[in-house]
Each structure stands twice: as structure tokens, then as C-alpha cells.
Write an enzyme that holds these catalytic residues in place. Sequence first.
Site, PDB file in Angstrom:
ATOM      1  N   LYS A 107       0.863  -1.187   0.000  1.00 40.46           N
ATOM      2  CA  LYS A 107       0.000   0.000   0.000  1.00 40.46           C
ATOM      3  C   LYS A 107       0.900   1.238   0.000  1.00 40.46           C
ATOM      4  O   LYS A 107       1.506   1.580   1.005  1.00 40.46           O
ATOM      5  CB  LYS A 107      -0.912   0.037   1.231  1.00 40.46           C
ATOM      6  CG  LYS A 107      -2.052   1.031   0.993  1.00 40.46           C
ATOM      7  CD  LYS A 107      -2.613   1.648   2.227  1.00 40.46           C
ATOM      8  CE  LYS A 107      -1.803   2.753   2.820  1.00 40.46           C
ATOM      9  NZ  LYS A 107      -1.653   3.976   1.986  1.00 40.46           N
ATOM     10  N   THR A 120       6.291   7.891  13.345  1.00 40.85           N
ATOM     11  CA  THR A 120       6.351   7.099  14.571  1.00 40.85           C
ATOM     12  C   THR A 120       4.939   6.821  15.098  1.00 40.85           C
ATOM     13  O   THR A 120       4.656   5.714  15.574  1.00 40.85           O
ATOM     14  CB  THR A 120       7.208   7.842  15.621  1.00 40.85           C
ATOM     15  OG1 THR A 120       8.538   7.957  15.077  1.00 40.85           O
ATOM     16  CG2 THR A 120       7.269   7.088  16.936  1.00 40.85           C
ATOM     17  N   GLU A 175      10.220   1.415  10.219  1.00 46.41           N
ATOM     18  CA  GLU A 175      11.189   2.491   9.958  1.00 46.41           C
ATOM     19  C   GLU A 175      10.428   3.788  10.174  1.00 46.41           C
ATOM     20  O   GLU A 175       9.499   4.073   9.420  1.00 46.41           O
ATOM     21  CB  GLU A 175      11.702   2.426   8.517  1.00 46.41           C
ATOM     22  CG  GLU A 175      12.410   1.143   8.144  1.00 46.41           C
ATOM     23  CD  GLU A 175      13.697   0.927   8.906  1.00 46.41           C
ATOM     24  OE1 GLU A 175      14.240   1.904   9.440  1.00 46.41           O
ATOM     25  OE2 GLU A 175      14.152  -0.218   8.979  1.00 46.41           O
ATOM     26  N   CYS A 193      13.947  11.187   5.904  1.00 44.77           N
ATOM     27  CA  CYS A 193      14.017  10.782   7.317  1.00 44.77           C
ATOM     28  C   CYS A 193      15.424  10.980   7.880  1.00 44.77           C
ATOM     29  O   CYS A 193      15.599  11.147   9.086  1.00 44.77           O
ATOM     30  CB  CYS A 193      13.590   9.332   7.458  1.00 44.77           C
ATOM     31  SG  CYS A 193      14.519   8.232   6.393  1.00 44.77           S
ATOM     32  N   GLU A 230       9.855  15.981  15.501  1.00 45.97           N
ATOM     33  CA  GLU A 230      10.189  15.902  14.075  1.00 45.97           C
ATOM     34  C   GLU A 230       9.328  16.915  13.316  1.00 45.97           C
ATOM     35  O   GLU A 230       8.108  16.972  13.512  1.00 45.97           O
ATOM     36  CB  GLU A 230       9.907  14.504  13.530  1.00 45.97           C
ATOM     37  CG  GLU A 230      10.297  14.381  12.076  1.00 45.97           C
ATOM     38  CD  GLU A 230       9.967  13.022  11.455  1.00 45.97           C
ATOM     39  OE1 GLU A 230       8.832  12.561  11.584  1.00 45.97           O
ATOM     40  OE2 GLU A 230      10.870  12.453  10.819  1.00 45.97           O
TER      41      GLU A 230
HETATM   42  P1  NAD Z   1       2.535   8.251   7.709  1.00 46.34           P
HETATM   43  O1  NAD Z   1       2.833   7.457   8.912  1.00 46.34           O
HETATM   44  O2  NAD Z   1       1.466   9.255   7.762  1.00 46.34           O
HETATM   45  O3  NAD Z   1       2.106   7.272   6.502  1.00 46.34           O
HETATM   46  C1  NAD Z   1       2.964   6.247   6.052  1.00 46.34           C
HETATM   47  C2  NAD Z   1       2.109   5.162   5.419  1.00 46.34           C
HETATM   48  O4  NAD Z   1       1.312   4.553   6.425  1.00 46.34           O
HETATM   49  C3  NAD Z   1       1.142   5.679   4.352  1.00 46.34           C
HETATM   50  O5  NAD Z   1       1.067   4.741   3.307  1.00 46.34           O
HETATM   51  C4  NAD Z   1      -0.176   5.749   5.109  1.00 46.34           C
HETATM   52  O6  NAD Z   1      -1.320   5.653   4.313  1.00 46.34           O
HETATM   53  C5  NAD Z   1      -0.043   4.529   6.014  1.00 46.34           C
HETATM   54  N1  NAD Z   1      -0.899   4.554   7.199  1.00 46.34           N
HETATM   55  C6  NAD Z   1      -1.329   5.634   7.895  1.00 46.34           C
HETATM   56  N2  NAD Z   1      -2.116   5.241   8.912  1.00 46.34           N
HETATM   57  C7  NAD Z   1      -2.179   3.892   8.864  1.00 46.34           C
HETATM   58  C8  NAD Z   1      -2.833   2.904   9.641  1.00 46.34           C
HETATM   59  N3  NAD Z   1      -3.589   3.226  10.671  1.00 46.34           N
HETATM   60  N4  NAD Z   1      -2.667   1.601   9.309  1.00 46.34           N
HETATM   61  C9  NAD Z   1      -1.884   1.258   8.272  1.00 46.34           C
HETATM   62  N5  NAD Z   1      -1.252   2.144   7.474  1.00 46.34           N
HETATM   63  C10 NAD Z   1      -1.389   3.443   7.776  1.00 46.34           C
HETATM   64  O7  NAD Z   1       3.918   8.858   7.228  1.00 46.34           O
HETATM   65  P2  NAD Z   1       4.160   9.870   6.034  1.00 46.34           P
HETATM   66  O8  NAD Z   1       3.642  11.203   6.463  1.00 46.34           O
HETATM   67  O9  NAD Z   1       3.678   9.259   4.762  1.00 46.34           O
HETATM   68  O10 NAD Z   1       5.758   9.914   5.942  1.00 46.34           O
HETATM   69  C11 NAD Z   1       6.560  10.791   6.686  1.00 46.34           C
HETATM   70  C12 NAD Z   1       7.138  10.062   7.875  1.00 46.34           C
HETATM   71  O11 NAD Z   1       7.859   8.928   7.445  1.00 46.34           O
HETATM   72  C13 NAD Z   1       8.141  10.909   8.657  1.00 46.34           C
HETATM   73  O12 NAD Z   1       7.902  10.723  10.027  1.00 46.34           O
HETATM   74  C14 NAD Z   1       9.482  10.307   8.265  1.00 46.34           C
HETATM   75  O13 NAD Z   1      10.507  10.479   9.203  1.00 46.34           O
HETATM   76  C15 NAD Z   1       9.118   8.884   8.099  1.00 46.34           C
HETATM   77  N6  NAD Z   1      10.104   8.184   7.276  1.00 46.34           N
HETATM   78  C16 NAD Z   1      10.954   7.308   7.885  1.00 46.34           C
HETATM   79  C17 NAD Z   1      11.920   6.651   7.131  1.00 46.34           C
HETATM   80  C18 NAD Z   1      12.888   5.679   7.762  1.00 46.34           C
HETATM   81  O14 NAD Z   1      13.529   4.943   7.037  1.00 46.34           O
HETATM   82  N7  NAD Z   1      13.019   5.646   9.084  1.00 46.34           N
HETATM   83  C19 NAD Z   1      12.003   6.895   5.758  1.00 46.34           C
HETATM   84  C20 NAD Z   1      11.108   7.785   5.179  1.00 46.34           C
HETATM   85  C21 NAD Z   1      10.155   8.426   5.942  1.00 46.34           C
END
Ligand code: NAD
Length: 486
Positions: free
Chosen positions: A173, A228, A248, A282, A384
Site C-alpha cells: 500500500k 512514529t 522504519e 528521514c 520531528e
Molecule cells: P505516515 O505514517 O502518515 O504514513 C505512512 C504510510 O502509512 C502511508 O502509506 C499511510 O497511508 C499509512 N498509514 C497511515 N495510517 C495507517 C494505519 N492506521 N494503518 C496502516 N497504514 C497506515 O507517514 P508519512 O507522512 O507518509 O511519511 C513521513 C514520515 O515517514 C516521517 O515521520 C518520516 O521520518 C518517516 N520516514 C521514515 C523513514 C525511515 O527509514 N526511518 C524513511 C522515510 C520516511
Amino acid sequence: MQKIQNYIDGKMLDPQGGKFLDNVSPLTGLAYSQVPDSSEADIHKAVESAEKAKYKWNRSSLAERKKVLRKLADGIAKQLEPLAMAETIDNGKPISVSRTVDIPRSSTNFEFFADIITSFSGDSFSTDQFAHNITVKSPLGIVGCISPWNLPLYLMTWKIAPALATGNCTIVKPSEVTPMTAYLFSKICQEADLAPGVLNIIHGTGPNAGSPLVTHPGIKAISFTGSTATGKAINQMASGQFKKVSLEMGGKNPTIIFDDCDLEKAVSGTLRASFSNQGQICLCGSRILIQKGIYPEFKKRLIEKAAKLKVADPRDEKTQVGAIVSQVHFNKVMGHIDLAKKEGGELLLGGHSVQLADELSGGFYIAPTIFENLPQQCKTNMNEIFGPMVTLQPFETEEEAVKIANATNYGLSCSIWTSNSARSLRIARDIQTGIVWINTWMMRDLRTPFGGSKDSGMGREGGTYGLNFFTEPKNICISYDQESHS
Ligand code: NAD
């Protein structure tokens, strides 16, 4: 308006509920395509299809998997230009970044795992003279991957490649905020003759499509990258079903600058770490800790360079800073800028949105922003932000630098700039992050473990770490002394 579709059982399909969401380009602030608002029914359909494909794909030969992964790598490489432009329009990143980082790396992800899978092996233990143990690493069956919007195709393929390489049927997804390249990739899968059901791509929101993927009993593991807060929710949902989970998550990474660094290199490296992809990586370093002796000079040079970064049309090759991914995220970053002022921060650069002309006038642009004089424990230095905004903090000693660096709940990465290698190794030992760079930033070797400590991560991706996640060891003990053991 273009309609994105799900990729299920080898076919491009509308969501079963018939609902779509607007997909907005951050360049203009206008909807330019529609993305499926998929639901549990679509996840069920994908799992059903994966169930049918599982037996064959789990037992496929290494040669067959390697061939498929290579075809996917080639398919992406051949579509470099259209994919790069699609990523830029969907995400807002400068086209130079899509062309040289996102899309090439997406292709490399498949190439890398196509190669490394052939040397991935189990273990063998000779127990005593008449017994031997063979430990095989079996695919889990059907696995789920959930990816974020900041490096859309790059991070999605970073999960799919090891999952497929180890013989798992995979349901992914992508982020609903940036679905376009995942959609274009489904067409590459069709052209690569990927057997129906081996890979399914379901678009939609976290609650409507992500959660049912996490909780579906047919899914044996979830590999997640995102915030997170979402990682925590996913972990809670999955734990009741004893699923394997790799998370991650977010970061608040320190960049530590010592008096004895190569100043020019440290300034350039810090600039990249601060503002690449509008600070939406990230691994970006959002807290810059500078030793007092060099603080004024470093600050002056960093501001000079950051002030020259060009915020402009992301489709222009010369643009260095593009658009923030969405209105919601733009509001979040602007809110943090206001908060930093309220917390007593002194604005050194930026701190405002940027209005571009004509069709880009409704886009989401923010100038590179630098603050100093904020209290170490304030929200700006703890939370963050994930945008083009950094803080400067002075320190005197190595111990103090480590203390400040470790003061947040996050622990993803850190970069240290010094010519004293013993000191850099001492800090690397004491810093609570999964990744440490010394005199560099974001230099990657795909064989190394990738992931964070504390609230930044659970588990590691990369090389055999990723392959191990997507497999389960099974031990087979053979006794060949019939007399004494039968
Ligand atoms: P997000 O957590 O909002 O969404 C990430 C994914 O999770 C999306 O596909 C979203 O639709 C899905 N999602 C959201 N709620 C969900 C649920 N309840 N159940 C299942 N899936 C769900 O994150 P974002 O805003 O898309 O990305 C930014 C974040 O990602 C930042 O915090 C960044 O630091 C982090 N990030 C971390 C890494 C790493 O390797 N550590 C890499 C890239 C981004």
C-alpha cells in the site's frame, strides 16, 4: 482527470467500493488525478489472489526470481524520464533529484536484491558424529508493505524487492499522498510478466486500506516506513496476531560539527543534510550542533549558502528546493516556524512561504529556514518537523555534544564532522542512533543495516537484514546413527 487503479491479480482494477480521492499536485495545489479509496474488500481480493500464486512463487527457483527482479529493474530504468517527471509532479521534489536519486535507486533496489539473493543461505551445524542440523530460511508466505510519501517509488521498491526475492507474495500500500509512480510501476509489472497475484498494489488511505492489510490473517509480516505515530498503531494492531513487524519511523537527527573539521566540506555536507528534498528525508539533519570556536564562521557560511538555494518550479533542472508535499504538511511546517518564534528562537534565514507565479501560484513552497537561540529542550528541538527548517545549537565539549544529540526520543541517524578519528569513533559508540556518518551524509551501501533506535525504528532493512526479515528459519535435525537414536 486520470484515474489511478489498483493492481490485483495481474489486472488494473477500480476499487470495489467505486470510491476515489483527489490526488493533488503540490506544484500547483490543484487535483490532477484520482486515487482509489480502497477498502477491506480490495485487500481481501488481493490476499485471495496472492494465496493462489503463493505455492508456485514460494517454490520458484532463484534463477526465476532473479530474472523477474532484473526485468523490473530494467523496466524502471527504461522509463526513467516519465517516472522522474511523475514523481516530481506528485511529490514536489526537484526533477534533478527524481532523475538522479529516486528513480535510479528504485531500479537499483531490484538489481541489488536480484544479485544478493543468490548468495543468501541458511546454516549448517554438525552436532556430533551422528547428527547434523540444517537451518533453512523459508519465505513467510504473503507479506504486506506500507510506504510513505517522501521517497515514493524508492522506498516502496526497497521493500518489495527483498520480499519478492525471498519468494513471498507481496501486497503493498503506497502513500495515498503520492500514488502515481506506484501506479506506473504496476504497468511495468504487467510488462515484466510477473505472474498474477505475486505482487498486488492497493491504493488508499491508512485507515481504509492500510489497517485491513495489517490485520488480515493471511498476511504474515508487515514492513512499514512512515511516522512514529503510525508505526506505533501498526505495531499494536499486529502484535495480537503475532505478526513479524519491521518499523522504519521518524527522526530528529543531529549534525555535529567540531572546531577541527574541514569547514568547507562540513558546511556543504550540512547544507545537503538540512535541505535536500525540502528537508523531507528521514535522514535529514534538523539539529545542527556546532562547537563554540567555529560557531560564528560556520553559521555565516551556512546562511550564505542556504540563502542562495533556488526555490522554484520543481520541473526545472536548476531548481534546488521544490514544493512541500501537501497542504496539510505545508501547514504543519509553517506552524512549526510560528512555534519556534514563540519559543524564543531567533530567525536567521527564511521563515516564510514562497509565492511562485502563474500556474504555480497555489503551490506549497517554503524558503529554507534557520533558527538559533532556542532552548535545547523546546518542542522545536525535540519534535520531528520534516521540512526545510533547521536549528543551530552551540556546544563546548564532546560529552556535551553527545548529551544534546541523545536528548530526543528519536534515534535514526547522526553525522559527525571532525578530523579527529578517535573522537568520531567515541561518539559513534555513545550515540543512540542506528546509523552514523563521519565526515559525510547519506552515503549508502545497500548491504549495510538500515534503521533506527528508540522511537525511530524496530528492525533493520538492507542486505541480508532485509532478507532475514522476510524469511523464517526452520531447523531440520538429521540423525544418521540408527542404532543409538532410533
Ligand atoms: P505516515 O505514517 O502518515 O504514513 C505512512 C504510510 O502509512 C502511508 O502509506 C499511510 O497511508 C499509512 N498509514 C497511515 N495510517 C495507517 C494505519 N492506521 N494503518 C496502516 N497504514 C497506515 O507517514 P508519512 O507522512 O507518509 O511519511 C513521513 C514520515 O515517514 C516521517 O515521520 C518520516 O521520518 C518517516 N520516514 C521514515 C523513514 C525511515 O527509514 N526511518 C524513511 C522515510 C520516511
